[in-house]
Scaffold this active site. Structure first.
Site, PDB file in Angstrom:
ATOM      1  N   ASN A   2      77.094  11.453  42.888  1.00  0.00           N
ATOM      2  CA  ASN A   2      77.326  10.871  41.401  1.00  0.00           C
ATOM      3  C   ASN A   2      78.046  12.005  40.531  1.00  0.00           C
ATOM      4  O   ASN A   2      78.443  13.127  41.316  1.00  0.00           O
ATOM      5  CB  ASN A   2      75.738  10.831  40.936  1.00  0.00           C
ATOM      6  CG  ASN A   2      74.965  11.911  41.265  1.00  0.00           C
ATOM      7  OD1 ASN A   2      75.145  13.163  40.816  1.00  0.00           O
ATOM      8  ND2 ASN A   2      73.950  11.748  42.114  1.00  0.00           N
ATOM      9  N   ASP A  48      69.752   7.676  44.714  1.00  0.00           N
ATOM     10  CA  ASP A  48      68.857   6.969  45.280  1.00  0.00           C
ATOM     11  C   ASP A  48      68.589   6.313  46.727  1.00  0.00           C
ATOM     12  O   ASP A  48      67.533   6.031  47.306  1.00  0.00           O
ATOM     13  CB  ASP A  48      68.585   5.942  44.216  1.00  0.00           C
ATOM     14  CG  ASP A  48      67.784   6.469  42.796  1.00  0.00           C
ATOM     15  OD1 ASP A  48      67.293   7.193  42.653  1.00  0.00           O
ATOM     16  OD2 ASP A  48      68.428   5.997  41.882  1.00  0.00           O
ATOM     17  N   LYS A  83      85.735   9.476  61.688  1.00  0.00           N
ATOM     18  CA  LYS A  83      86.278   8.834  60.692  1.00  0.00           C
ATOM     19  C   LYS A  83      86.187   7.158  60.985  1.00  0.00           C
ATOM     20  O   LYS A  83      86.799   6.895  61.917  1.00  0.00           O
ATOM     21  CB  LYS A  83      87.699   9.471  60.223  1.00  0.00           C
ATOM     22  CG  LYS A  83      88.234   8.678  59.068  1.00  0.00           C
ATOM     23  CD  LYS A  83      89.602   9.148  58.623  1.00  0.00           C
ATOM     24  CE  LYS A  83      90.115   8.229  57.416  1.00  0.00           C
ATOM     25  NZ  LYS A  83      91.499   8.316  57.483  1.00  0.00           N
ATOM     26  N   PHE A 103      63.607  15.014  35.119  1.00  0.00           N
ATOM     27  CA  PHE A 103      64.690  14.768  33.957  1.00  0.00           C
ATOM     28  C   PHE A 103      64.788  13.056  34.071  1.00  0.00           C
ATOM     29  O   PHE A 103      64.413  12.699  35.141  1.00  0.00           O
ATOM     30  CB  PHE A 103      65.897  15.260  34.505  1.00  0.00           C
ATOM     31  CG  PHE A 103      66.157  16.763  33.681  1.00  0.00           C
ATOM     32  CD1 PHE A 103      65.134  17.692  33.957  1.00  0.00           C
ATOM     33  CD2 PHE A 103      66.808  16.983  32.634  1.00  0.00           C
ATOM     34  CE1 PHE A 103      65.421  18.799  33.521  1.00  0.00           C
ATOM     35  CE2 PHE A 103      67.237  18.010  32.243  1.00  0.00           C
ATOM     36  CZ  PHE A 103      66.347  19.220  32.357  1.00  0.00           C
ATOM     37  N   LYS A 157      58.792   6.702  33.857  1.00  0.00           N
ATOM     38  CA  LYS A 157      59.000   7.537  34.874  1.00  0.00           C
ATOM     39  C   LYS A 157      57.701   8.952  34.796  1.00  0.00           C
ATOM     40  O   LYS A 157      57.371   9.126  35.660  1.00  0.00           O
ATOM     41  CB  LYS A 157      60.471   8.250  34.431  1.00  0.00           C
ATOM     42  CG  LYS A 157      61.545   7.339  35.123  1.00  0.00           C
ATOM     43  CD  LYS A 157      62.553   7.857  34.989  1.00  0.00           C
ATOM     44  CE  LYS A 157      63.932   6.699  35.327  1.00  0.00           C
ATOM     45  NZ  LYS A 157      65.419   7.148  34.690  1.00  0.00           N
ATOM     46  N   LYS A 212      55.674   9.138  38.172  1.00  0.00           N
ATOM     47  CA  LYS A 212      55.880  10.224  38.941  1.00  0.00           C
ATOM     48  C   LYS A 212      55.030  11.512  38.758  1.00  0.00           C
ATOM     49  O   LYS A 212      55.055  12.574  39.228  1.00  0.00           O
ATOM     50  CB  LYS A 212      57.161  10.881  38.855  1.00  0.00           C
ATOM     51  CG  LYS A 212      58.290   9.811  38.945  1.00  0.00           C
ATOM     52  CD  LYS A 212      59.973  10.079  39.363  1.00  0.00           C
ATOM     53  CE  LYS A 212      60.799   8.957  39.436  1.00  0.00           C
ATOM     54  NZ  LYS A 212      62.186   9.310  39.904  1.00  0.00           N
TER      55      LYS A 212
HETATM   56  N1  CTP Z   1      64.431  12.090  41.213  1.00  0.00           N
HETATM   57  C1  CTP Z   1      64.037  12.487  42.655  1.00  0.00           C
HETATM   58  N2  CTP Z   1      64.232  11.791  43.688  1.00  0.00           N
HETATM   59  C2  CTP Z   1      65.095  10.565  43.738  1.00  0.00           C
HETATM   60  C3  CTP Z   1      65.571  10.106  42.485  1.00  0.00           C
HETATM   61  C4  CTP Z   1      65.025  10.892  41.200  1.00  0.00           C
HETATM   62  O1  CTP Z   1      63.194  13.300  42.600  1.00  0.00           O
HETATM   63  N3  CTP Z   1      65.292   9.904  44.829  1.00  0.00           N
HETATM   64  C5  CTP Z   1      64.219  12.627  39.954  1.00  0.00           C
HETATM   65  C6  CTP Z   1      65.229  13.452  39.545  1.00  0.00           C
HETATM   66  O2  CTP Z   1      65.522  14.660  39.944  1.00  0.00           O
HETATM   67  C7  CTP Z   1      64.855  13.282  37.946  1.00  0.00           C
HETATM   68  C8  CTP Z   1      63.684  11.790  37.976  1.00  0.00           C
HETATM   69  O3  CTP Z   1      63.370  11.925  39.470  1.00  0.00           O
HETATM   70  O4  CTP Z   1      63.887  14.583  37.736  1.00  0.00           O
HETATM   71  C9  CTP Z   1      64.339  10.717  37.180  1.00  0.00           C
HETATM   72  O5  CTP Z   1      65.737  10.461  37.961  1.00  0.00           O
HETATM   73  P1  CTP Z   1      66.585   9.313  37.428  1.00  0.00           P
HETATM   74  O6  CTP Z   1      67.826   9.311  38.243  1.00  0.00           O
HETATM   75  O7  CTP Z   1      66.448   9.192  35.740  1.00  0.00           O
HETATM   76  O8  CTP Z   1      65.621   8.057  37.671  1.00  0.00           O
HETATM   77  P2  CTP Z   1      65.177   7.312  39.070  1.00  0.00           P
HETATM   78  O9  CTP Z   1      63.848   7.633  39.300  1.00  0.00           O
HETATM   79  O10 CTP Z   1      66.228   7.267  40.158  1.00  0.00           O
HETATM   80  O11 CTP Z   1      65.230   5.706  38.557  1.00  0.00           O
HETATM   81  P3  CTP Z   1      66.449   4.845  37.828  1.00  0.00           P
HETATM   82  O12 CTP Z   1      67.588   5.139  38.791  1.00  0.00           O
HETATM   83  O13 CTP Z   1      65.842   3.312  38.191  1.00  0.00           O
HETATM   84  O14 CTP Z   1      66.602   5.295  36.608  1.00  0.00           O
END
Ligand code: CTP
Length: 405
Positions: free
Chosen positions: A212, A281, A291, A328, A342, A346
């Site tokens: 990302n 995710d 490759k 975050f 969230k 969490k």
């Molecule tokens: N986070 C994490 N592990 C993951 C995904 C996210 O620890 N696999 C943590 C991020 O570091 C952040 C928080 O969860 O502190 C929220 O991340 P965000 O990307 O906003 O949300 P997601 O939980 O991934 O949900 P979505 O993608 O549906 O918005």
């Protein structure tokens, strides 16, 4: 004020003459002021003038002075509470950014572990040159406070940005920094703070990956803020193009599973845990050692992805007594609603939420615009630089730990 020590570095720019008023004003207010001049600066202001205004010797050379046992660049930076370089010419910015130490001022910069402010002043074309801008960015990322020059007619008669900032702006910046240092110093002494930062990178083969746009700037800025507040700081970082902050233990990781492992290990005895990383995710279900070749008879390809561990959720489920957990959330719509969900899901104590569509917020910027969500309140903050926001987050976590927020 009596015990507040300000070190001022002056380079050879025509704006050097203005610094006499700054030295005089700070000294009259009771601050201790010492001055380093470069050789070129002495051509604009004789050391005697600055010595009379500051009531201290002025330092111009590594080897001058009656006390030969004193090593000026070390002694002066140990003595200083803040170091302000004004006016800073393009040359000193370049030397500071690359770590060149070939005279007293540049050696003092390299030896300095105190907060540094810099007020550049130079010709507009020198200021706008990509080399100067890159050097300033490097210094900003190291935590230097840059007091931007103003626009106008310059001494060289060109018009544009490059005129030394107003003296009162420089003076206020120095005094603010001293006050902030006074109140924040040692606030996090004996606290362990573990921060994750940057993206995770999920490989498909030795060439391709899924990731990302995270640059890591926010997580690194929190690490710098925590270190300055006296904490023992561990930074678990995905691949980024940022320098390791001074005095911070860095654990580099690549993918989400490595980040989870490091966060688990380090958070066991941590007071504050902050998940600022943008964790991918999903990862590829199947990965390849060689490759992947494209097969010419097909126009589409499908990959199966599997879910990565949710690191924050598992830290929330295993929170230690007294530990404060901050997550975050990056959203593009329904910020408050999605972020609160969230926070609860969490088991965080604090969630920092930003909307990617807000100007000055999000990936790659030096500023952020966020809402701080606690269990029963939400605070919308205005635009802040990322290190200032780091301080705000850490102070909120401290209050939460004390049961005061
Ligand atoms: N986070 C994490 N592990 C993951 C995904 C996210 O620890 N696999 C943590 C991020 O570091 C952040 C928080 O969860 O502190 C929220 O991340 P965000 O990307 O906003 O949300 P997601 O939980 O991934 O949900 P979505 O993608 O549906 O918005």
């Amino acid at each position: 004020m009596e015990n507040r020590n300000i070190l001022i570095g002056i380079t050879g720019s025509i704006a050097a003459y203005k610094i006499c008023s700054l030295v005089s004003s700070l000294s009259k207010q009771g601050y201790n002021v010492k001055v380093i001049e470069t050789k070129h600066a002495t051509a604009f202001i004789p050391p005697l003038t600055l010595a009379a205004l500051s009531h201290h010797d002025v330092y111009t050379d590594e080897f001058n002075g009656e006390n030969e046992a004193l090593i000026p660049h070390i002694a002066l930076t140990k003595w200083a509470d803040v170091f302000c370089i004004a006016p800073a010419d393009a040359n000193i910015l370049a030397k500071a950014a690359t770590g060149i130490a070939d005279d007293l001022l540049s050696s003092a910069i390299l030896a300095c572990n105190k907060p540094i402010l810099v007020a550049p002043a130079m010709n507009v074309h020198m200021y706008e040159n990509p080399a100067t801008q890159a050097n300033l960015n490097t210094l900003r990322l190291r935590g230097w406070q840059v007091i931007e020059p103003e626009s106008g007619v310059l001494a060289c008669q060109d018009t544009g940005k490059g005129r030394l900032a107003d003296l009162t702006t420089i003076e206020h910046a120095i005094i603010n920094l001293l006050e902030q240092q006074n109140s924040d110093q040692d606030l996090l002494a004996n606290k362990k703070v573990v921060i994750s930062a940057g993206p995770t990178v999920e490989s498909l083969d030795p060439v391709r990956f899924l990731s990302n746009h995270s640059t890591g700037k926010q997580g690194y800025a929190i690490a710098r803020a925590a270190q300055k507040m006296g904490a023992d700081v561990v930074l678990v970082s995905g691949p980024v193009h940022l320098e390791k902050p001074q005095g911070v233990r860095l654990i580099p990781v690549v993918d989400a599973r490595q980040m989870e492992e490091a966060m688990k290990q380090e958070s066991g005895d941590a007071d504050f845990v902050i998940m600022a990383a943008a964790v991918a995710d999903f990862r590829f279900k199947e990965t390849f050692d060689q490759k992947m070749k494209k097969e010419n008879d097909r126009d589409t390809i499908t990959f199966e992805l599997v879910k990565n561990p949710d690191i924050l959720a598992s830290l929330g489920a295993n929170k230690k007594p007294g530990q404060v957990l901050c997550g975050f959330a990056m959203e593009t719509e329904n910020l408050d609603h999605n972020a609160r969900a969230k926070l609860e899901k969490k088991n965080c104590d604090l969630l920092v939420a930003n909307n990617l569509n807000t100007e000055g917020a999000g990936f790659g910027t030096d500023t952020n615009v966020v809402s701080l969500l606690l269990k029963d309140s939400t605070q919308h903050l205005g635009m802040q630089n990322k290190e200032e926001l780091g301080r705000t987050i850490l102070k909120t976590m401290l209050q939460l730990q004390k049961g005061q927020a």
